[in-house]
Scaffold this motif. Sequence first.
Motif, PDB file in Angstrom:
ATOM      1  N   VAL A 436       0.870  -1.168   0.000  1.00 36.71           N
ATOM      2  CA  VAL A 436       0.000   0.000   0.000  1.00 36.71           C
ATOM      3  C   VAL A 436       0.910   1.221   0.000  1.00 36.71           C
ATOM      4  CG1 VAL A 436      -0.244  -0.092   2.515  1.00 36.71           C
ATOM      5  CG2 VAL A 436      -1.845   1.259   1.179  1.00 36.71           C
ATOM      6  N   VAL A 437       0.686   2.133  -0.922  1.00 34.28           N
ATOM      7  CA  VAL A 437       1.555   3.301  -1.066  1.00 34.28           C
ATOM      8  C   VAL A 437       0.913   4.489  -0.365  1.00 34.28           C
ATOM      9  CG1 VAL A 437       2.662   4.880  -2.678  1.00 34.28           C
ATOM     10  CG2 VAL A 437       2.497   2.437  -3.230  1.00 34.28           C
ATOM     11  N   ILE A 438       1.530   4.904   0.725  1.00 32.84           N
ATOM     12  CA  ILE A 438       1.096   6.106   1.442  1.00 32.84           C
ATOM     13  C   ILE A 438       2.114   7.211   1.182  1.00 32.84           C
ATOM     14  CG2 ILE A 438       0.531   7.087   3.681  1.00 32.84           C
ATOM     15  CD1 ILE A 438      -0.123   4.253   4.624  1.00 32.84           C
ATOM     16  N   TYR A 439       3.334   6.971   1.632  1.00 34.39           N
ATOM     17  CA  TYR A 439       4.466   7.829   1.297  1.00 34.39           C
ATOM     18  C   TYR A 439       5.598   6.900   0.913  1.00 34.39           C
ATOM     19  CZ  TYR A 439       8.430  10.967   1.651  1.00 34.39           C
ATOM     20  OH  TYR A 439       9.564  11.686   1.368  1.00 34.39           O
ATOM     21  N   ASP A 440       6.044   6.975  -0.325  1.00 28.56           N
ATOM     22  CA  ASP A 440       7.126   6.136  -0.826  1.00 28.56           C
ATOM     23  C   ASP A 440       8.272   7.058  -1.240  1.00 28.56           C
ATOM     24  OD1 ASP A 440       8.761   4.741  -2.966  1.00 28.56           O
ATOM     25  OD2 ASP A 440       7.429   3.091  -2.438  1.00 28.56           O
ATOM     26  N   GLU A 441       9.421   6.929  -0.562  1.00 30.40           N
ATOM     27  CA  GLU A 441      10.520   7.863  -0.811  1.00 30.40           C
ATOM     28  C   GLU A 441      11.007   7.812  -2.249  1.00 30.40           C
ATOM     29  OE1 GLU A 441      13.819   8.786   2.068  1.00 30.40           O
ATOM     30  OE2 GLU A 441      14.978   7.658   0.575  1.00 30.40           O
ATOM     31  N   TRP A 442      11.144   6.610  -2.811  1.00 31.23           N
ATOM     32  CA  TRP A 442      11.632   6.512  -4.188  1.00 31.23           C
ATOM     33  C   TRP A 442      10.646   7.173  -5.149  1.00 31.23           C
ATOM     34  CZ3 TRP A 442      13.564   0.702  -4.354  1.00 31.23           C
ATOM     35  CH2 TRP A 442      14.737   0.608  -3.599  1.00 31.23           C
TER      36      TRP A 442
END
Length: 650
Positions: A436-442
Amino acid sequence: MARLKLLISSLILLISLDVVAKNQEPYPLEYWALRDVISNVEISPDGKHVALLKIPTKDGDPVIEVYPADDLDAEPYRINSNPMEIQSFFWLSNDVIGMNLRQKVRDRIEGFNEGVYEYLLGSVDIKRKKLKKYDQLGADLEHLLPNNERRIIFSYLPGGEDNRLNKAFRPRTYYELDIKSGAKKLILRGKLDMGQIEFDIDGNPWLARGFDIGKGEYVWYERVTNTKKWQEFYRLSEESFENFSVDGFDDQQPHIFYVRANNGHDKIGLWEYNLKKQDFGELIYRRSDVDVAGVRFHSNEWTNLDSVVGVVYSKQSIEVEYFDELEMATNQQLKQVIPESNYLRVNSRSRDGASLTIYNVGPRDPGTYYLLHKGKLKKLGSRQPLLEAEKLADVRYIEYKARDGKKIPAYLTIPNGKPPFPAIVMPHGGPFVSEVVIYDEWAQMLANNGYVVLQPQYRGSRGLGLKHYQSAFIDGGQGGYKMQDDKDDGMMYLVEQGWAEEGRLAMFGWSYGGYAALVAAARKDQIYQCVIAGAAVSDNQMQVNYYRDRMRGAQKVEQLGMWDDSISPIEAAADVNVPILLVHGSVDQRVPPAHAERYRKALDKFGKEYKYVELDGADHFSNTLFYDHQKTLYESMISYLNQDCGAGGL
């Protein structure tokens, strides 16, 4: 608070960067390369102290800082465990903090899943300022024993990684540890048929799991209906792909367990399981679109350790359906006052419930910690304080159809600006995991540099039901085939919808995602201008042979069904038709560097265009990527995309 602000200022000076004007894009890549500046913030059980894990310089080791909760401007007590690195900490009592520690002890890996680090438990008494390290390598905290300030329960896995049984069901050995004296007492040695133990708030064992090797069945036991004797209550064949996991029990009726299970259905639901009847009872919660991912426990672990207050599922974000009205009301009130609130949770609470720390993370919040103490809410700090909300990117949940009609959910990280954008598809690793993508640095780093990023939940991804998961291997391995179509079809959907520009498409992935990037580089119906493959499996057979003899039952069908029948990038090297950037850690234990070495030789043989970047001292996992690793990775990626990704760059 003043000292936390000082940290941010000194950090900017240490990395020798000028403050970026608000309208300037993109951020310097050094900003993204920083490890979490602040993490693991927790209030003490008596509510008198707040502790946090801080990395004070760009290439420094984490230290624990302990502040009086009444005076956050006071000089903190700092804890450094040099030469060991503090990975995380937890309050054991009002005055004692426990720590998970690691130390690099080798320069080379010792084989598959045999890395360069060793792990220990430690503790520090903040009154006596006395540090202890306990001598059991690989020890894991099992239980805090909230009602006993002197003792904890820890466990470890004897026998290393060579055991042929799935690690989740391997027998552990359990000890009670006196945190003052360091003395330990054996509680029990797990056996193959019963080796995974759970303890209640007072340290009484109530649940066990094991494996019946003769019948090939996983077995669950309980000591609730008879506290003096283990009783078997459930079996599941190792050939089954269904889920069965016990997440807790009813406070008022301990013989009613809460279990996550398929129970004959495609989607995992949360069920009651009646120990007296030894059968499933009421269905508590199930969805038609996604699996139940877990349960939410009460925010006060000191008084309500085993209380289940809600059920968790993941779709647009991580969502909680609360059963407990007070916990739900607390969460809703906090969301109203915390900026950019998205996935918000109380991550620690004092024993009296009056003081708490809160963590929030979302597309425009890399992760921020707050303290609620004596009725006042204060911001403690951010994981990435140099990143401002208005310069980060929105994340949108979308669904599209693959060419065979299968519905594929995905997350889209959208740059600030007007589409169409150059686009990058970033498949997750695994492949059999839930994302689940909430905050993805990449994804945020790429969006900050102008790329729209697609993260598809391609077939094989977990969390979307049995059929979606099994479609990657049940009728033959789909690695390089339909799983690859899912990624390509998502990119063409972005083009059709006006988000992306055809002729400006690329793929970047790590681990299985790196494998997918190598497969993409050799596709005949090519839609990409280049690929970036990190920690990539290049030889299917070499990878699966590391653990082929350890697999049993459903796992064997999954892994061999996937890898044996899928495209192997090294065998398709002659068909590569776009430039490749290869990135690999020099001590990668999960996908050893031999993959990169052999693949480069194959590319050289056929005269293919590529660049190679080795991250010296980096393992497979994100917590082994230090500042210099991430700076090298990000600079290599952005430079490659700008200059070497097709004619004139992406």
